[in-house]
Design a protein around this motif. Structure first.
Motif, mmCIF file in Angstrom:
data_model
loop_
_atom_site.group_PDB
_atom_site.id
_atom_site.type_symbol
_atom_site.label_atom_id
_atom_site.label_comp_id
_atom_site.label_asym_id
_atom_site.label_seq_id
_atom_site.Cartn_x
_atom_site.Cartn_y
_atom_site.Cartn_z
ATOM 1 N N VAL A 62 0.881 -1.174 0.000
ATOM 2 C CA VAL A 62 0.000 0.000 0.000
ATOM 3 C C VAL A 62 0.915 1.219 0.000
ATOM 4 O O VAL A 62 1.659 1.449 0.959
ATOM 5 N N TYR A 63 0.855 1.965 -1.079
ATOM 6 C CA TYR A 63 1.759 3.113 -1.298
ATOM 7 C C TYR A 63 0.956 4.395 -1.195
ATOM 8 O O TYR A 63 0.061 4.644 -1.996
ATOM 9 N N VAL A 64 1.283 5.212 -0.181
ATOM 10 C CA VAL A 64 0.600 6.488 0.038
ATOM 11 C C VAL A 64 1.597 7.623 -0.183
ATOM 12 O O VAL A 64 2.713 7.596 0.354
ATOM 13 N N ARG A 65 1.217 8.599 -0.991
ATOM 14 C CA ARG A 65 2.034 9.816 -1.158
ATOM 15 C C ARG A 65 1.101 11.013 -1.086
ATOM 16 O O ARG A 65 0.149 11.123 -1.852
ATOM 17 N N ASN A 66 1.367 11.905 -0.146
ATOM 18 C CA ASN A 66 0.435 12.996 0.116
ATOM 19 C C ASN A 66 0.598 14.165 -0.851
ATOM 20 O O ASN A 66 1.587 14.265 -1.590
ATOM 21 N N ILE A 67 -0.369 15.035 -0.837
ATOM 22 C CA ILE A 67 -0.323 16.304 -1.566
ATOM 23 C C ILE A 67 -0.541 17.424 -0.554
ATOM 24 O O ILE A 67 -1.554 17.449 0.154
ATOM 25 N N THR A 68 0.410 18.351 -0.463
ATOM 26 C CA THR A 68 0.241 19.539 0.382
ATOM 27 C C THR A 68 -0.472 20.598 -0.445
ATOM 28 O O THR A 68 0.092 21.161 -1.384
ATOM 29 N N ASP A 69 -1.733 20.857 -0.117
ATOM 30 C CA ASP A 69 -2.512 21.828 -0.895
ATOM 31 C C ASP A 69 -2.952 23.021 -0.057
ATOM 32 O O ASP A 69 -3.892 23.730 -0.410
ATOM 33 N N ILE A 70 -2.246 23.240 1.065
ATOM 34 C CA ILE A 70 -2.433 24.477 1.825
ATOM 35 C C ILE A 70 -1.126 24.768 2.567
ATOM 36 O O ILE A 70 -0.621 23.919 3.311
ATOM 37 N N ASP A 71 -0.532 25.916 2.312
ATOM 38 C CA ASP A 71 0.619 26.411 3.073
ATOM 39 C C ASP A 71 0.886 27.847 2.628
ATOM 40 O O ASP A 71 0.192 28.394 1.768
ATOM 41 N N ASP A 72 1.883 28.478 3.208
ATOM 42 C CA ASP A 72 2.140 29.891 2.933
ATOM 43 C C ASP A 72 2.423 30.161 1.459
ATOM 44 O O ASP A 72 1.936 31.151 0.892
ATOM 45 N N PRO A 108 0.375 6.531 -6.860
ATOM 46 C CA PRO A 108 0.260 5.913 -5.533
ATOM 47 C C PRO A 108 -1.127 5.292 -5.362
ATOM 48 O O PRO A 108 -2.085 5.670 -6.049
ATOM 49 N N ASP A 109 -1.235 4.364 -4.429
ATOM 50 C CA ASP A 109 -2.539 3.756 -4.145
ATOM 51 C C ASP A 109 -3.470 4.763 -3.476
ATOM 52 O O ASP A 109 -4.686 4.721 -3.677
ATOM 53 N N GLN A 110 -2.895 5.629 -2.675
ATOM 54 C CA GLN A 110 -3.667 6.695 -2.023
ATOM 55 C C GLN A 110 -2.882 7.985 -2.182
ATOM 56 O O GLN A 110 -1.661 7.996 -2.036
ATOM 57 N N GLU A 111 -3.585 9.072 -2.478
ATOM 58 C CA GLU A 111 -2.931 10.364 -2.663
ATOM 59 C C GLU A 111 -3.714 11.429 -1.895
ATOM 60 O O GLU A 111 -4.375 12.289 -2.474
ATOM 61 N N PRO A 112 -3.652 11.375 -0.561
ATOM 62 C CA PRO A 112 -4.470 12.275 0.258
ATOM 63 C C PRO A 112 -4.038 13.732 0.138
ATOM 64 O O PRO A 112 -2.847 14.032 0.040
ATOM 65 N N ARG A 113 -5.031 14.612 0.160
ATOM 66 C CA ARG A 113 -4.768 16.054 0.151
ATOM 67 C C ARG A 113 -4.929 16.593 1.572
ATOM 68 O O ARG A 113 -5.872 16.234 2.282
ATOM 69 N N ALA A 114 -4.052 17.477 1.943
ATOM 70 C CA ALA A 114 -4.065 18.008 3.311
ATOM 71 C C ALA A 114 -5.422 18.596 3.687
ATOM 72 O O ALA A 114 -5.905 18.393 4.809
ATOM 73 N N THR A 115 -6.048 19.308 2.760
ATOM 74 C CA THR A 115 -7.303 19.988 3.095
ATOM 75 C C THR A 115 -8.451 19.015 3.370
ATOM 76 O O THR A 115 -9.482 19.422 3.909
ATOM 77 N N ASP A 116 -8.276 17.735 3.000
ATOM 78 C CA ASP A 116 -9.308 16.734 3.291
ATOM 79 C C ASP A 116 -9.091 16.076 4.653
ATOM 80 O O ASP A 116 -9.899 15.235 5.060
#
Length: 472
Positions: A62-72, A108-116
């Motif tokens: 299970v391969y997870v790689r995140n997406i940072t979609d909120i920061d300065d 990736p199997d999962q690509e979660p976004r920070a805002t979620d």
């Protein structure tokens, strides 16, 4: 037996998954406010390789790689553009996926976004406050109290005293200690409404570090196998992830027999450009999509994996041309024979050498050396043996996502940097040469061959009067 260099222990360790046969892996992904650069490409290619080898080794991954979609940076860019945060981030998420697809990489199997995952982040921050490891400062920010966690510094090898001696930043904004880091940022009046969320500590948004802890724990559990990312993330980002995650779970004192947040920490080396650090200020900053205008995606992957994932890589056009030359050598070996699709015997001596290299901390340079040795054997062999060796070469190449294209098509494609003869023109010259040979005008036939060779096109006469060509 797979061994992985664990940044946490600073040594190679035999890989033992928490659940036999299954691997949970989290990799820190991109902050989506601009197009991806070659540093991002290295992270994507390295961990694509890791997942491919784990799966080739019969692990369920299970391969997870995140997406940072909120920061300065995202907020500032959206304000500059006069557009909503989601419009900016969605556009660059699409661009990231396009770059990844062009490079021939798995998603990736999962690509979660920070805002979620704001709710999960707030839940973890609440646990840290309950465990007296976090506090709300006078300016409204919620900070992690680093000195209250005795194990802080275990990943980077930095002691608190050493960190404090190197700290030259004054205490601002109500922090109790300059080493403390933000978990929740209170909203600023000038920031748009889509950059803030309600919380028990007032409107605001999460700090950068907390997002990975919350998403990883939610999707993979509070204890999982592998966490990866670039070497630049080792400190403070990954150090802070450990602090938050273990602090939320165990409070101020994880015992030796308590499970750690992550068992194996993997970090890929930096990208340098002409032996200098890549940066926009130096003008040596290369976007993936710009590189792919000049170089084939498989060449870029081959270039990245010619070096060990933990080593720094020096990026230059010369290095990429050398990688292309290496791939040409391998494809030339495959172009000589009609390939069979026989299953690869794991006891095949070439397969065993290849596996030994990959099981030694994903030693792709040594694995690629096996491919070159095998290509040399293909060139020397004859008949059935040649076919078997060539099929083995293609099968092993597949483990690294190489050598799966039609060899003739690859060899005829040439370099994107060259403005060479068109395929139609080459075929026309071959037809002229055939006609000259039929008319017994061998001088003209030889001249055509020479002229094409001078322009980087090699002709090979085959049985039955056929002529094949490739770019050299």
């Amino acid at each position: 037996m797979l061994q992985i260099y664990n940044t946490l222990s600073r040594s190679k360790e035999v890989f033992k998954p928490i659940v036999p046969g299954k691997v949970k892996m989290y990799v820190c992904g991109m902050t989506v406010y601009d197009f991806c650069h070659i540093g991002h490409a290295r992270v994507m290619i390295v961990f694509d390789m890791v997942v491919r080898w784990l799966r080739a080794s019969a692990y369920e991954v299970v391969y997870v790689r995140n997406i940072t979609d909120i920061d300065d940076k995202i907020i500032n860019r959206a304000i500059e553009n006069g557009e909503p945060i989601s419009a900016l981030t969605n556009r660059f998420i699409d661009a990231m996926h396009a770059d990844s697809d062009e490079l021939g990489l798995m998603h990736p199997d999962q690509e979660p976004r920070a805002t979620d995952y704001i709710k999960q982040m707030q839940g973890m921050i609440g646990k840290l406050i309950d465990n007296q490891l976090a506090y709300q400062a006078d300016d409204g920010d919620v900070n992690f109290a680093v000195r209250l966690l005795p194990r802080y510094g275990q990943l980077s090898g930095k002691s608190l005293d050493e960190l404090n001696a190197g700290e030259r930043v004054a205490i601002v904004g109500g922090k109790r200690d300059p080493l403390d880091f933000v978990l929740w940022k209170t909203a600023k009046s000038e920031e748009p409404a889509d950059t803030r969320w309600a919380s028990p500590w007032g409107e605001g948004r999460p700090g950068w570090h907390i997002e990975c802890s919350a998403m990883a724990c939610d999707l993979l559990g509070e204890h999982f196998d592998i966490h990866g990312g670039g070497a630049d993330l080792q400190f403070p980002h990954h150090e802070n992830e450990i602090a938050q995650s273990e602090g939320a779970l165990y409070g101020q004192g994880r015992k030796d027999n308590d499970a750690p947040f992550v068992n194996y920490w993997m970090h890929n080396g930096h990208i340098r450009v002409n032996e200098e650090k890549m940066s926009k200020s130096l003008g040596n900053f290369f976007l993936i999509r710009d590189v792919l205008k000049s170089f084939d995606p498989e060449v870029v992957r081959f270039f990245m994996l010619k070096a060990h994932y933990r080593s720094p890589v020096n990026y230059s056009d010369i290095q990429l041309e050398e990688a292309r030359a290496g791939l040409l050598r391998l494809y030339k070996a495959l172009a000589q024979v009609e390939l069979q699709s026989n299953a690869l015997d794991p006891h095949n001596p070439w397969a065993k050498r290849f596996a030994a290299a990959m099981n030694d901390d994903f030693n792709t340079p040594e694995a690629i050396a096996v491919l070159f040795d095998l290509a040399s054997e293909v060139n020397r062999a004859q008949g059935t043996e040649k076919q078997i060796l060539a099929s083995t070469l293609k099968s092993l190449g597949a483990k690294l996502n190489f050598l799966q294209r039609d060899p003739t098509a690859f060899l005829q494609a040439g370099s994107k940097q060259e403005v060479g003869l068109s395929a139609a023109h080459i075929e026309e010259k071959i037809a002229e040469r055939v006609a000259a040979k039929q008319a017994k005008d061998f001088a003209k036939a030889d001249l055509i061959r020479k002229v094409l060779l001078d322009q980087g096109v090699v002709l090979e006469d085959k049985p039955g009067g056929l002529t094949e060509w490739r770019r050299d």
